[in-house]
Design an enzyme around this catalytic site. Structure first.
Site: not given
Ligand code: PCA
Length: 207
Positions: A79, A89, A142, A166
């Site tokens: 990332e 979400r 995260c 990830h």
């Protein structure tokens, strides 16, 4: 060199989290010149940032590799950027679902990773591990932990190489899923983590 490696517990419909598995496996391994500290974080928007901040203050790691699951990814994602946003979400493991809120009120919009992601990417690819640089860590736990740790180290005088990685789903989850789910083996995840830890250790210069 002190390196902190973190992962997350399972969450939502995922019965297993590869980041927890690699952290547990790494905790019994030895790396030359490395004082390795490991931590499995709860998927809880209050507890996780508290624990990571407290651990950084207490342990003063020279580098942090934070791992998490991104179940639709095909490759290991290095990332690039953490953003100052919580927009979940799905609920976290405490049942809270936060929308459109900053992580740190008046904090910077974003932090870039301080890991040399370009060199790490080349290294992983040379070893035959599918990896990519990712421009979003999402807006869930995260990203929250990534932003929180970058915010904490930005307030310290000591330079800390820190970033978030990830991992795709594990084959065991893909096997059970009724969707077409990309997956990567735990062995490849573990090798990727070992390569990154050794690279950090080899390039570490104590100030
Ligand atoms: N992945 C989630 C949170 C915990 C994890 O392993 C995420 O990508 O935000």
């Amino acid at each position: 060199m002190r390196i902190l490696v973190t992962g997350f517990e399972p969450f939502s419909t995922h019965s297993v989290n590869p980041s927890q598995k690699i952290v547990e496996a790494l905790s019994t391994e030895k790396f030359l010149g490395v004082d390795l500290r490991t931590l499995v974080l709860p998927v809880d928007h209050v507890r996780a940032p508290g624990i990571i901040t407290e651990t950084i203050r207490k342990d003063q790691p020279d580098a942090i590799l934070a791992f998490g699951l991104a179940s639709s990814r095909f490759k290991i994602g290095l990332e690039q950027v953490a953003i100052n946003l919580m927009d979940f979400r799905i609920p976290d493991n405490s049942g809270k679902q936060i929308s459109d809120q900053p992580i740190i009120e008046d904090g910077p919009a974003a932090y870039f990773t301080t890991l040399a992601v370009r060199s790490l990417l080349t290294l992983l690819q040379e070893k035959g591990i599918p990896a990519e640089i990712s421009l979003t860590a999402g807006s869930y736990l995260c990203n929250l932990v990534f932003y929180t740790m970058m915010h904490e180290i930005s307030s310290q005088t000591k330079p800390t190489q820190a970033g978030f990685i990830h991992l795709p789903a594990l084959p065991e989850e893909a096997a059970k899923s009724d969707k077409t789910l990309p997956s990567l083996s735990l062995e490849l995840d573990l090798n990727a983590a070992r390569i990154m830890i050794n690279h950090l250790a080899q390039n570490f210069r104590r100030n």
